[in-house]
Enzyme design. Structure first.
Site, PDB file in Angstrom:
ATOM      1  N   TYR A  11       0.838  -1.210   0.000  1.00 40.33           N
ATOM      2  CA  TYR A  11       0.000   0.000   0.000  1.00 40.33           C
ATOM      3  C   TYR A  11       0.870   1.257   0.000  1.00 40.33           C
ATOM      4  O   TYR A  11       0.513   2.270  -0.595  1.00 40.33           O
ATOM      5  CB  TYR A  11      -0.991  -0.025   1.176  1.00 40.33           C
TER       6      TYR A  11
ATOM      7  N   ASP B   4      -8.254   6.245  -4.772  1.00 41.23           N
ATOM      8  CA  ASP B   4      -7.154   7.180  -5.020  1.00 41.23           C
ATOM      9  C   ASP B   4      -7.491   8.643  -4.736  1.00 41.23           C
ATOM     10  O   ASP B   4      -6.619   9.503  -4.835  1.00 41.23           O
ATOM     11  CB  ASP B   4      -6.663   7.023  -6.487  1.00 41.23           C
TER      12      ASP B   4
ATOM     13  N   HIS C 195     -15.045   1.759  -1.647  1.00 44.12           N
ATOM     14  CA  HIS C 195     -13.966   0.859  -1.201  1.00 44.12           C
ATOM     15  C   HIS C 195     -12.940   1.578  -0.337  1.00 44.12           C
ATOM     16  O   HIS C 195     -11.836   1.074  -0.161  1.00 44.12           O
ATOM     17  CB  HIS C 195     -13.288   0.193  -2.411  1.00 44.12           C
TER      18      HIS C 195
ATOM     19  N   CYS D 222      -4.108   2.579  20.915  1.00 44.49           N
ATOM     20  CA  CYS D 222      -4.199   1.270  21.597  1.00 44.49           C
ATOM     21  C   CYS D 222      -3.029   0.359  21.264  1.00 44.49           C
ATOM     22  O   CYS D 222      -2.895  -0.731  21.832  1.00 44.49           O
ATOM     23  CB  CYS D 222      -5.518   0.571  21.229  1.00 44.49           C
TER      24      CYS D 222
ATOM     25  N   SER E  55     -14.779  -3.030 -14.670  1.00 38.17           N
ATOM     26  CA  SER E  55     -14.996  -4.337 -15.324  1.00 38.17           C
ATOM     27  C   SER E  55     -16.304  -4.961 -14.852  1.00 38.17           C
ATOM     28  O   SER E  55     -16.762  -5.954 -15.393  1.00 38.17           O
ATOM     29  CB  SER E  55     -13.836  -5.277 -14.987  1.00 38.17           C
TER      30      SER E  55
END
Ligand code: APR
Length: 251
Positions: free
Chosen positions: A72, A109, A124, A155, A194
């Site tokens: 990522y 993006d 997403h 945490c 797609s």
């Protein structure tokens, strides 16, 4: 030779001219011309040995958090260097030409917001954000000084990209807004996707089955015009500016 101005079917322009609510659903194809590989593009360089499907999963992060974090990081660098292209900018113009406009994107993006689109629905998530893997607290800045993935500042659990991985639930509010837009729009443009991944893939079908006009703008469709269904073959960065200019000229 100048780029051939793509012809936009009159039926589609008429539907857009009279529409109260237009929805645009976008996929990786609209960012391809900004230099961001699509999911079906082969990965390159160090990442050529992996497919997106095997890295973008909770299991991959559990098994090798550092590998997924680095993948990522590589993609985030590409996104940070990318600029919105003519397709993104055309959608930002379209928003001002119709009474109600909803932009739904599968892309992480952030290029639609960078192009000026207001409130894109990010089905997403967004690669420029991370979240605590345990508490889900979101962060837009974080330190990468120590071990990676960095620990959550509150945490200590690992931070993870704030995106939807294969097999994970979509953000509920975003999904509800997307369903509602598909259920009420007069025209839906499906651009550069797609249509392989649910639930986004069902949105155009839902709109069409309700009586909306649907146009699919993609590199790999065979041109086709029938009442309420238009398949336009071409690059989003060509088709969308032509569509919006034709609409602006119709007045
Ligand atoms: N203009 C228009 N369409 C394009 C262009 C372009 N310049 N370049 C590529 N395309 C089309 C391809 O033909 C393909 O149909 O864009 C589509 C990209 O498809 P995918 O790579 O599958 O991307 P997408 O549909 O967004 O994937 C959906 O799947 O991998 C998951 O979560 C991920 O959001 C992603 C989702």
């Amino acid at each position: 030779m100048s780029k051939q101005e793509p012809a936009i079917p009159n039926g589609l322009l008429e539907a857009l001219r009279t529409a109260q609510h237009v929805v645009a659903l976008t996929g990786a194809g609209i960012s391809a011309e900004s230099g961001i590989p699509t999911f079906r593009d082969a990965q390159t360089g160090l990442w050529a040995q992996y497919s997106a499907e095997e890295l973008a999963t909770p299991e991959a992060f559990q098994r090798n958090p550092r590998l997924v974090w680095d993948w990522y990081g590589w993609r985030r660098q590409m996104v940070a260097a990318a600029k919105p292209n003519a397709g993104h900018l055309a959608l930002a113009r379209l928003e001002h030409l119709v009474p109600t406009f909803t932009l739904i994107t599968q892309n992480v993006d952030g290029l639609h917001a960078a192009a000026g689109s207001r409130e894109p629905i990010e089905l997403h998530g967004n690669i420029m954000r991370v979240r605590c893997a345990l508490e889900a607290t979101r962060y837009t800045t974080w330190s990468e000084e120590g071990a990676l993935p960095p620990p959550c500042p509150s945490c200590g659990a690992p931070l993870r990209p704030d995106v939807v991985w294969f097999g994970e639930q979509l953000p509920v509010i975003a999904l509800e807004r997307a369903w509602s837009a598909a259920a009420t729009c007069d025209v839906m443009l499906s651009i550069g996707t797609s249509g392989l991944v649910e639930p986004a893939a069902s949105l155009p079908r839902l709109a069409y089955n309700r009586g909306a006009t649907v146009a699919v703008l993609n590199l790999d469709v065979t041109p086709h015009n029938q009442e309420r269904l238009y398949l336009l073959n071409g690059q989003a960065g060509n088709l969308l500016p032509a569509l919006v200019t034709a609409l602006e000229q119709q007045g």
